[in-house]
Scaffold this motif. Structure first.
Motif, PDB file in Angstrom:
ATOM      1  N   MET A 360       0.852  -1.186   0.000  1.00  0.00           N
ATOM      2  CA  MET A 360       0.000   0.000   0.000  1.00  0.00           C
ATOM      3  C   MET A 360       0.890   1.238   0.000  1.00  0.00           C
ATOM      4  O   MET A 360       0.981   1.973   0.989  1.00  0.00           O
ATOM      5  N   PRO A 361       1.576   1.497  -1.109  1.00  0.00           N
ATOM      6  CA  PRO A 361       2.536   2.604  -1.159  1.00  0.00           C
ATOM      7  C   PRO A 361       1.842   3.955  -1.110  1.00  0.00           C
ATOM      8  O   PRO A 361       0.681   4.092  -1.513  1.00  0.00           O
ATOM      9  N   ASP A 362       2.550   4.928  -0.612  1.00  0.00           N
ATOM     10  CA  ASP A 362       2.033   6.292  -0.532  1.00  0.00           C
ATOM     11  C   ASP A 362       2.264   6.965  -1.881  1.00  0.00           C
ATOM     12  O   ASP A 362       3.163   7.785  -2.060  1.00  0.00           O
ATOM     13  N   THR A 363       1.442   6.588  -2.852  1.00  0.00           N
ATOM     14  CA  THR A 363       1.627   7.037  -4.223  1.00  0.00           C
ATOM     15  C   THR A 363       0.291   7.053  -4.935  1.00  0.00           C
ATOM     16  O   THR A 363      -0.651   6.362  -4.529  1.00  0.00           O
ATOM     17  N   ASP A 364       0.216   7.805  -6.021  1.00  0.00           N
ATOM     18  CA  ASP A 364      -0.996   7.852  -6.825  1.00  0.00           C
ATOM     19  C   ASP A 364      -0.939   6.873  -8.000  1.00  0.00           C
ATOM     20  O   ASP A 364      -1.767   6.928  -8.902  1.00  0.00           O
ATOM     21  N   SER A 365       0.032   5.979  -7.993  1.00  0.00           N
ATOM     22  CA  SER A 365       0.191   5.030  -9.095  1.00  0.00           C
ATOM     23  C   SER A 365      -1.074   4.193  -9.277  1.00  0.00           C
ATOM     24  O   SER A 365      -1.766   3.864  -8.317  1.00  0.00           O
ATOM     25  N   THR A 366      -1.360   3.844 -10.523  1.00  0.00           N
ATOM     26  CA  THR A 366      -2.470   2.936 -10.806  1.00  0.00           C
ATOM     27  C   THR A 366      -1.963   1.545 -11.169  1.00  0.00           C
ATOM     28  O   THR A 366      -2.746   0.688 -11.582  1.00  0.00           O
ATOM     29  N   GLU A 367      -0.656   1.305 -11.041  1.00  0.00           N
ATOM     30  CA  GLU A 367      -0.096  -0.018 -11.296  1.00  0.00           C
ATOM     31  C   GLU A 367      -0.450  -0.949 -10.150  1.00  0.00           C
ATOM     32  O   GLU A 367      -0.568  -0.531  -8.989  1.00  0.00           O
TER      33      GLU A 367
END
Length: 375
Positions: A360-367
């Motif tokens: 659950m990374p602190d990122t907006d990635s959709t991967e």
């Protein structure tokens, strides 16, 4: 031991019960204090994968490995990984006879442990207010009902918000920034056959960046769903968490862009949602030894729910019991146990923290960003 010590285990979870059962097998008397009024006071939660190198070691020491394997579901190790469009990225099927980490219903495993104990071992409806070292190596337990009892050893197996831990450590669980919201589907093979087929015998897991949807087959034709995301502890501000429809709308908004077959996991579920923010203890969690007190399981090393905590708790319980049976003095036994348990749990807690950050990374990635579980 020439004179049996008075041993109290506070908490009737899996780790405390493995400890109690193993002590009794080794001829050491023990009492378990549990705050719940009865064995069936509440649901014990969903499935656990019990690993050969940790949880199964504890169950073997308790003399219950064969009974566990008979209860368990090796087929529950099946895993289907998807992206948010519901495209299948990987399908892991366990080999026939694979008992590396079979699934089991937590309630069934707890019942197996309870039934293995000498009648009267567990004293129900006994909530501990605090544990007080008396300076002579003994400890007084003070119960919320106003009674007190003294012991030569008190084992804090009372979970994340342990009352016993305060006698050893000032540490308090801290919020990780991650939350899971639990939902359930009952009688899935009859009422939700399409969902049952998609999930299969194990777990369906769809991810996009920090957003995660996991559906897991449980015993009794039930599927439990865990909706995971990053956010503040008050992410549902303005919504009563018991307002199922308002919470549903908030979750569906967060997972906009996921395929509708995945959003159904939040749209069609039975009953209310259960909000489960993820808390952890500091890493490492250490303390100065206090005669007559020790900890096991989440009371000692609360970590993210990624399949490690219950396994370590059962291993803790078995190892503490063996140390107590093998050594003539309680303090020497506790020291031998803690010398192994504390560094091991620190290593595992650091690893699970890194895994949660990857999941659950602190990122907006959709991967999808799945860890490489299967090589």
């Amino acid at each position: 031991m020439s004179t049996a010590p008075r041993i109290a285990i506070v908490g009737g979870g899996l780790g405390g019960l493995v400890c109690a059962r193993t002590l009794q097998r080794l001829g050491v008397p023990v009492t378990v204090f549990e705050r719940e009024a009865t064995p069936d006071s509440r649901s014990q939660g969903g499935n656990l994968d019990i690993r050969a190198d940790t949880g199964q070691v504890g169950l073997r020491a308790a003399g219950l490995l064969d009974e566990f394997l008979a209860l368990s579901r090796p087929e529950g190790q099946e895993m289907r990984l998807m992206d948010r469009s519901a495209t299948l990225l990987h399908h892991h099927r366990p080999e026939p006879g694979d008992t590396g980490a079979p699934e089991v219903d937590r309630g069934q495993l707890r019942a197996l442990l309870l039934d293995s104990l000498t009648p009267g071992t567990v004293r129900w409806d006994h909530s501990v207010a605090r544990a007080v070292p008396l300076g002579d190596g003994t400890v007084r337990l003070e119960f919320t009902r106003g009674t007190v009892e003294e012991f030569d050893l008190v084992v804090g197996a009372d979970g994340a918000w342990s009352q016993v831990r305060a006698a050893l450590s000032d540490a308090q669980p801290a919020y990780t920034g991650c939350t899971f919201v639990e939902a359930r589907f009952d009688d899935v093979d009859r009422r939700y056959p399409a969902l049952a087929e998609r999930v299969g015998q194990g777990t369906l897991w769809a991810k996009a960046g920090c957003l995660s949807l996991m559906a897991q087959r449980n015993a009794d034709a039930q599927i439990r769903v865990y909706v995971g995301f990053r956010g503040p502890l008050d992410w549902h501000e303005g919504i009563d968490p018991t307002d199922t429809e308002a919470l549903r709308a908030r979750l569906l908004g967060m997972f906009e862009g996921f395929d509708e077959s995945l959003r159904e996991l939040m749209r069609l579920n039975d009953g209310a949602f259960i909000v489960r923010p993820v808390f952890v203890l500091p890493v490492p969690h250490c303390w100065e030894r206090v005669p007559g007190i020790t900890l096991l399981g989440d009371a000692a090393h609360l970590m993210p729910p990624v399949g490690v905590g219950a396994n370590l708790a059962m291993l803790d319980g078995a190892e503490l019991a063996r140390a107590l049976a093998d050594r003539p003095e309680v303090d020497a036994a506790v020291a031998a146990y803690e010398d192994v348990m504390v560094p091991r749990s620190a290593e595992q807690a650091a690893a699970t923290a890194a895994l949660l950050a990857a999941l659950m990374p602190d990122t907006d990635s959709t991967e999808p960003g799945f860890p490489d579980f299967f090589g």
